[in-house]
Enzyme design. Sequence first.
Site, PDB file in Angstrom:
ATOM      1  N   LYS A 183       7.716-102.976  47.667  1.00 19.27           N
ATOM      2  CA  LYS A 183       9.177-103.034  47.663  1.00 19.27           C
ATOM      3  C   LYS A 183       9.673-104.333  48.319  1.00 19.27           C
ATOM      4  CE  LYS A 183       8.995 -99.386  50.065  1.00 19.27           C
ATOM      5  NZ  LYS A 183       9.191 -98.176  50.889  1.00 19.27           N
ATOM      6  N   THR A 215      21.081 -99.370  55.327  1.00 19.37           N
ATOM      7  CA  THR A 215      19.902 -99.143  54.485  1.00 19.37           C
ATOM      8  C   THR A 215      18.948 -98.137  55.136  1.00 19.37           C
ATOM      9  OG1 THR A 215      18.847-101.048  55.525  1.00 19.37           O
ATOM     10  CG2 THR A 215      19.981-101.443  53.422  1.00 19.37           C
ATOM     11  N   GLY A 217      16.827 -95.167  55.474  1.00 16.02           N
ATOM     12  CA  GLY A 217      16.284 -94.200  54.514  1.00 16.02           C
ATOM     13  C   GLY A 217      16.103 -94.721  53.101  1.00 16.02           C
ATOM     14  N   THR A 218      16.224 -96.043  52.906  1.00 15.02           N
ATOM     15  CA  THR A 218      16.075 -96.567  51.525  1.00 15.02           C
ATOM     16  C   THR A 218      14.676 -96.293  50.972  1.00 15.02           C
ATOM     17  OG1 THR A 218      15.655 -98.735  52.510  1.00 15.02           O
ATOM     18  CG2 THR A 218      17.833 -98.389  51.547  1.00 15.02           C
ATOM     19  N   GLY A 219      13.654 -96.482  51.820  1.00 16.42           N
ATOM     20  CA  GLY A 219      12.274 -96.273  51.346  1.00 16.42           C
ATOM     21  C   GLY A 219      12.014 -94.814  51.008  1.00 16.42           C
ATOM     22  N   CYS A 220      12.507 -93.906  51.857  1.00 12.97           N
ATOM     23  CA  CYS A 220      12.337 -92.465  51.604  1.00 12.97           C
ATOM     24  C   CYS A 220      13.029 -92.087  50.300  1.00 12.97           C
ATOM     25  CB  CYS A 220      12.962 -91.634  52.732  1.00 12.97           C
ATOM     26  SG  CYS A 220      12.286 -91.983  54.353  1.00 12.97           S
TER      27      CYS A 220
HETATM   28  N1  LIG Z   1      20.021-104.786  50.539  1.00 16.91           N
HETATM   29  C1  LIG Z   1      19.426-104.267  49.459  1.00 16.91           C
HETATM   30  N2  LIG Z   1      19.967-104.433  48.245  1.00 16.91           N
HETATM   31  C2  LIG Z   1      19.397-103.896  47.144  1.00 16.91           C
HETATM   32  N3  LIG Z   1      18.260-103.189  47.173  1.00 16.91           N
HETATM   33  C3  LIG Z   1      17.657-103.003  48.358  1.00 16.91           C
HETATM   34  C4  LIG Z   1      18.194-103.509  49.566  1.00 16.91           C
HETATM   35  N4  LIG Z   1      17.390-103.132  50.610  1.00 16.91           N
HETATM   36  C5  LIG Z   1      16.400-102.412  50.059  1.00 16.91           C
HETATM   37  N5  LIG Z   1      16.544-102.333  48.712  1.00 16.91           N
HETATM   38  C6  LIG Z   1      15.697-101.584  47.786  1.00 16.91           C
HETATM   39  O1  LIG Z   1      15.485-100.305  48.386  1.00 16.91           O
HETATM   40  C7  LIG Z   1      14.174 -99.837  48.109  1.00 16.91           C
HETATM   41  C8  LIG Z   1      13.449 -99.595  49.425  1.00 16.91           C
HETATM   42  O2  LIG Z   1      12.985-100.826  49.901  1.00 16.91           O
HETATM   43  P1  LIG Z   1      12.725-101.219  51.416  1.00 16.91           P
HETATM   44  O3  LIG Z   1      14.038-101.290  52.127  1.00 16.91           O
HETATM   45  O4  LIG Z   1      11.900-102.460  51.369  1.00 16.91           O
HETATM   46  O5  LIG Z   1      11.909 -99.970  51.947  1.00 16.91           O
HETATM   47  P2  LIG Z   1      11.767 -99.340  53.410  1.00 16.91           P
HETATM   48  O6  LIG Z   1      12.980 -98.498  53.669  1.00 16.91           O
HETATM   49  O7  LIG Z   1      10.514 -98.566  53.305  1.00 16.91           O
HETATM   50  O8  LIG Z   1      11.685-100.485  54.370  1.00 16.91           O
HETATM   51  C9  LIG Z   1      13.539-100.916  47.210  1.00 16.91           C
HETATM   52  O9  LIG Z   1      13.761-100.570  45.864  1.00 16.91           O
HETATM   53  C10 LIG Z   1      14.302-102.164  47.597  1.00 16.91           C
HETATM   54  O10 LIG Z   1      14.264-103.168  46.605  1.00 16.91           O
HETATM   55  C1  LIG Z   2      11.663 -88.693  59.685  1.00 14.39           C
HETATM   56  C2  LIG Z   2      11.701 -90.078  59.186  1.00 14.39           C
HETATM   57  N1  LIG Z   2      10.914 -90.423  58.154  1.00 14.39           N
HETATM   58  C3  LIG Z   2      10.928 -91.696  57.693  1.00 14.39           C
HETATM   59  C4  LIG Z   2      11.750 -92.646  58.254  1.00 14.39           C
HETATM   60  C5  LIG Z   2      11.746 -94.049  57.765  1.00 14.39           C
HETATM   61  O1  LIG Z   2      12.542 -94.114  56.668  1.00 14.39           O
HETATM   62  P1  LIG Z   2      12.739 -95.408  55.788  1.00 14.39           P
HETATM   63  O2  LIG Z   2      13.117 -94.968  54.439  1.00 14.39           O
HETATM   64  O3  LIG Z   2      11.576 -96.314  55.892  1.00 14.39           O
HETATM   65  O4  LIG Z   2      14.004 -96.066  56.419  1.00 14.39           O
HETATM   66  P2  LIG Z   2      14.296 -96.549  57.894  1.00 14.39           P
HETATM   67  O5  LIG Z   2      14.393 -95.403  58.837  1.00 14.39           O
HETATM   68  O6  LIG Z   2      13.205 -97.501  58.217  1.00 14.39           O
HETATM   69  O7  LIG Z   2      15.631 -97.170  57.744  1.00 14.39           O
HETATM   70  C6  LIG Z   2      12.573 -92.237  59.315  1.00 14.39           C
HETATM   71  N2  LIG Z   2      13.418 -93.104  59.903  1.00 14.39           N
HETATM   72  N3  LIG Z   2      12.523 -90.951  59.770  1.00 14.39           N
END
Ligand SMILES: Nc1ncnc2c1ncn2[C@@H]1O[C@H](COP(=O)(O)OP(=O)(O)O)[C@@H](O)[C@H]1O
Ligand SMILES: Cc1ncc(COP(=O)(O)OP(=O)(O)O)c(N)n1
Length: 285
Positions: A183, A215, A217-220
Amino acid sequence: MVDVQSSRRQVPRALTIAGSDSGGGAGIQADLKTFQELGVFGMSAITAVTAQNTTGVQAVYPLSPEAVTEQIRSVGRDIRVDALKTGMLFSHEIIEAVAASLEEFKWTRVVVDPVMVAKGGSVLLQDAALSAFKRKLLPLVEVVTPNIPEAERLTGMTIRNASNKRDAAKQLIDLGIRYVVMKGGHETGEEAVDLLYDGYCFSEFSAKRIDTVHTHGTGCTFSAALTAGLAHGLSVELAVQQAKAFIQAAIEDGIQIGGGIGPTNHWAYRQQRTPGAWTAEQSLA
Ligand SMILES: Nc1ncnc2c1ncn2[C@@H]1O[C@H](COP(=O)(O)OP(=O)(O)O)[C@@H](O)[C@H]1O
Ligand SMILES: Cc1ncc(COP(=O)(O)OP(=O)(O)O)c(N)n1
């Protein structure tokens, strides 16, 4: 007389094995909201309870590996699981319990989001658990969805450019995973680009990067949307495409929750597809 049993509709079902986020933006809560939005019956096995809000993680209470196994067994022995995802697994004991359950039920549509650290810096996967994560869990999965720091930690590589991303994806495939989605949320640039690799070909899924801090929880949410697609029977490519559209809508149509790094809008994708539906702004007016 209507036979109620046989006339009941069959629906796709998905399981999330993850931590609870009391703030509702990430973890189990984000996963179940996403499953529901995408027409999938959601189930959960909780690995840890976190006291968490938009300002960070205040406390982590891991469950015992037995408690995790029992939740998975309860679901697996009664209810069909069409696809599942894992999120926060925290310890090597929980990872081993989850890996044993995957082997017991022979589930194949398995997405692993290698959650390691929350955006505020709190540890969601202990250092001592990394080896079990790579050796015991990853060889059992269909899709792994690391962000850039997670891919660096899993491979030991420094990822600075597109070529590094491809090399890291190749290294992850060598662990026995079928597909890697790397990602691009942590990169900079006009577009947020997610890279999919199936061991042969690379494809990119790109969308405009939204200028926002909200952002959490975007990954979840992304990995849950991907899992929902798999539960519907989509190919991995189509499920990634749908997940990308889902997370883009959720970030773009932001909502104001809490005083820190806020969550995304889990109903935005459905709203965009429902002409005349109410909007987040209207509901506050
Ligand atoms: N600012 C943003 N604008 C558009 N897409 C985003 C943005 N931040 C994250 N994404 C998208 O959200 C999803 C989760 O990515 P990411 O944020 O890298 O994961 P995580 O939450 O695990 O760190 C991916 O599809 C990424 O491209
Ligand atoms: C309970 C719990 N699980 C996973 C996460 C991490 O989530 P993620 O989507 O990577 O987003 P961020 O928290 O890093 O913004 C979490 N925080 N809590």
